[in-house]
Design a protein around this motif. Structure first.
Motif, PDB file in Angstrom:
ATOM      1  N   UNK A 134       0.835  -1.208   0.000  1.00  0.00           N
ATOM      2  CA  UNK A 134       0.000   0.000   0.000  1.00  0.00           C
ATOM      3  C   UNK A 134       0.866   1.253   0.000  1.00  0.00           C
ATOM      4  N   UNK A 135       1.918   1.241   0.812  1.00  0.00           N
ATOM      5  CA  UNK A 135       2.835   2.386   0.888  1.00  0.00           C
ATOM      6  C   UNK A 135       3.528   2.604  -0.458  1.00  0.00           C
ATOM      7  N   UNK A 136       3.985   1.515  -1.062  1.00  0.00           N
ATOM      8  CA  UNK A 136       4.663   1.605  -2.360  1.00  0.00           C
ATOM      9  C   UNK A 136       3.702   2.124  -3.431  1.00  0.00           C
ATOM     10  N   UNK A 137       2.461   1.649  -3.413  1.00  0.00           N
ATOM     11  CA  UNK A 137       1.468   2.088  -4.395  1.00  0.00           C
ATOM     12  C   UNK A 137       1.160   3.575  -4.250  1.00  0.00           C
ATOM     13  N   UNK A 138       1.073   4.053  -3.016  1.00  0.00           N
ATOM     14  CA  UNK A 138       0.813   5.470  -2.776  1.00  0.00           C
ATOM     15  C   UNK A 138       1.969   6.332  -3.274  1.00  0.00           C
ATOM     16  N   UNK A 139       3.179   5.811  -3.120  1.00  0.00           N
ATOM     17  CA  UNK A 139       4.346   6.544  -3.611  1.00  0.00           C
ATOM     18  C   UNK A 139       4.323   6.642  -5.135  1.00  0.00           C
ATOM     19  N   UNK A 140       3.955   5.534  -5.789  1.00  0.00           N
ATOM     20  CA  UNK A 140       3.922   5.515  -7.259  1.00  0.00           C
ATOM     21  C   UNK A 140       2.853   6.445  -7.820  1.00  0.00           C
ATOM     22  N   UNK A 141       1.721   6.545  -7.117  1.00  0.00           N
ATOM     23  CA  UNK A 141       0.632   7.401  -7.612  1.00  0.00           C
ATOM     24  C   UNK A 141       0.823   8.866  -7.218  1.00  0.00           C
ATOM     25  N   UNK A 142       1.880   9.136  -6.430  1.00  0.00           N
ATOM     26  CA  UNK A 142       2.206  10.519  -6.087  1.00  0.00           C
ATOM     27  C   UNK A 142       1.525  11.052  -4.849  1.00  0.00           C
ATOM     28  N   UNK A 143       0.790  10.205  -4.102  1.00  0.00           N
ATOM     29  CA  UNK A 143       0.111  10.675  -2.899  1.00  0.00           C
ATOM     30  C   UNK A 143       0.975  10.553  -1.648  1.00  0.00           C
ATOM     31  N   UNK A 144       2.200  10.055  -1.814  1.00  0.00           N
ATOM     32  CA  UNK A 144       3.138   9.941  -0.692  1.00  0.00           C
ATOM     33  C   UNK A 144       4.543  10.216  -1.206  1.00  0.00           C
ATOM     34  N   UNK A 146       8.594  10.229  -1.643  1.00  0.00           N
ATOM     35  CA  UNK A 146       9.495   9.078  -1.747  1.00  0.00           C
ATOM     36  C   UNK A 146      10.221   8.792  -0.439  1.00  0.00           C
ATOM     37  N   UNK A 147      10.662   9.846   0.257  1.00  0.00           N
ATOM     38  CA  UNK A 147      11.409   9.657   1.506  1.00  0.00           C
ATOM     39  C   UNK A 147      10.561   8.932   2.549  1.00  0.00           C
ATOM     40  N   UNK A 148       9.300   9.350   2.687  1.00  0.00           N
ATOM     41  CA  UNK A 148       8.398   8.704   3.649  1.00  0.00           C
ATOM     42  C   UNK A 148       8.105   7.265   3.220  1.00  0.00           C
ATOM     43  N   UNK A 149       7.923   7.081   1.923  1.00  0.00           N
ATOM     44  CA  UNK A 149       7.638   5.735   1.411  1.00  0.00           C
ATOM     45  C   UNK A 149       8.787   4.777   1.722  1.00  0.00           C
ATOM     46  N   UNK A 150      10.005   5.223   1.501  1.00  0.00           N
ATOM     47  CA  UNK A 150      11.181   4.382   1.772  1.00  0.00           C
ATOM     48  C   UNK A 150      11.291   4.098   3.271  1.00  0.00           C
ATOM     49  N   UNK A 151      11.110   5.127   4.069  1.00  0.00           N
ATOM     50  CA  UNK A 151      11.234   4.997   5.533  1.00  0.00           C
ATOM     51  C   UNK A 151      10.248   3.975   6.088  1.00  0.00           C
ATOM     52  N   UNK A 152       8.976   4.136   5.740  1.00  0.00           N
ATOM     53  CA  UNK A 152       7.956   3.281   6.348  1.00  0.00           C
ATOM     54  C   UNK A 152       7.853   1.911   5.678  1.00  0.00           C
ATOM     55  N   UNK A 153       8.191   1.814   4.423  1.00  0.00           N
ATOM     56  CA  UNK A 153       8.215   0.486   3.797  1.00  0.00           C
ATOM     57  C   UNK A 153       9.367  -0.335   4.371  1.00  0.00           C
ATOM     58  N   UNK A 154      10.486   0.313   4.694  1.00  0.00           N
ATOM     59  CA  UNK A 154      11.608  -0.387   5.336  1.00  0.00           C
ATOM     60  C   UNK A 154      11.224  -0.865   6.735  1.00  0.00           C
ATOM     61  N   UNK A 155      10.469  -0.037   7.452  1.00  0.00           N
ATOM     62  CA  UNK A 155       9.992  -0.456   8.772  1.00  0.00           C
ATOM     63  C   UNK A 155       9.065  -1.666   8.629  1.00  0.00           C
ATOM     64  N   UNK A 156       8.219  -1.631   7.617  1.00  0.00           N
ATOM     65  CA  UNK A 156       7.329  -2.761   7.370  1.00  0.00           C
ATOM     66  C   UNK A 156       8.106  -4.037   7.053  1.00  0.00           C
ATOM     67  N   UNK A 157       9.134  -3.914   6.243  1.00  0.00           N
ATOM     68  CA  UNK A 157       9.957  -5.076   5.896  1.00  0.00           C
ATOM     69  C   UNK A 157      10.671  -5.631   7.129  1.00  0.00           C
TER      70      UNK A 157
END
Length: 256
Positions: A134-144, A146-157
């Protein structure tokens, strides 16, 4: 009334009717588009809310939780911009305000997994994976950004890996309970290696210390068991040699 006037009035009437129909159709299209957008946002709210309630504190940081609440609140505001009288969006936005003020206690360093079987753990991993997607998809569509997307997707991983550790931990404990000490030691050692690899921010020091002690304890048990078995092995070797000597003597006697 002259024919020209009548024709003019008819034309004006047709134009007005066509214009009214066009305006009505445009309004209806706008209403449908707005309703569709609200439906999409509601689905996103449902998914994020479900993840937030399903993921235990063992796999949630305070930072990640605040991020998810912020996402929910932002989506609620998007709905209210489209429909200011949307009751459920307004109520949820108020509830989120209250949740954001509450103190959150993470249980990342807990020694007890929040599930008792690997299948439940795999279900939790699926929820974490859904969050990352979901975080990655939001980043791709421009609603999030990139820095936040990387930060929180890494936490998720990282949480995904932590659940994998807990699944292996259950396997290790089951082996230990069944007196399979060597098997348990291997599984505990693997858990320890994985934890050390993801412990970049010292979030799992308590877990690591516990596993270090456990591996040390099991290795000591294994060493003691092997040491205890050595005298027995020596006696068996001596008895085998004695039997060989006896057989050689019997053969010699028979020959003579």
């Amino acid at each position: 009334m002259s024919p020209a006037t009548i024709v003019t009035l008819i034309i004006v009437g047709i134009v007005v009717m066509v214009g009214a129909a066009f305006v009505a159709q445009s309004m209806e299209n706008a209403r449908k588009a707005r309703a569709l957008k609200i439906k999409v946002i509601n689905e996103r709210i449902r998914r994020i809310s479900s993840m937030l309630s399903d993921i235990p504190h063992n796999y949630m940081t305070a930072d990640l939780r605040q991020f998810m609440l912020t996402l929910l609140k932002r989506n609620c505001h998007e709905i209210l911009e489209l429909d200011p009288r949307h009751a459920s969006a307004g109520a949820l936005a108020k509830k989120i305000d209250e949740l954001q003020k509450q103190e959150f206690k993470s249980a990342l360093d807990s020694l007890k997994p929040p599930f008792s079987d690997p299948i439940s753990g795999q279900g939790l991993r699926a929820r974490i994976k859904d969050l990352v997607n979901t975080i990655v998809a939001m980043s791709k569509e421009g609603s999030l950004d990139k820095a936040s997307a990387v930060k929180y997707s890494n936490q998720g991983k990282m949480m995904f890996e932590l659940i994998s550790v807990d699944i292996a931990l259950i396997t290790a404990r089951n082996a230990e309970q069944n007196k399979k000490v060597k098997v348990a030691a291997v599984h505990y050692s693997n858990c320890l290696k994985k934890l050390k690899r993801i412990n970049t921010k010292n979030l799992f020091n308590k877990r690591i210390q516990h596993l270090t002690n456990k591996v040390k304890q099991l290795k000591q048990q294994i060493a003691e068991a092997e040491a205890a078995s050595k005298p027995q092995t020596k006696e068996q070797d001596e008895w085998s040699k004695f039997e060989e000597q006896q057989n050689d003597w019997k053969i010699k006697q028979d020959y003579e």
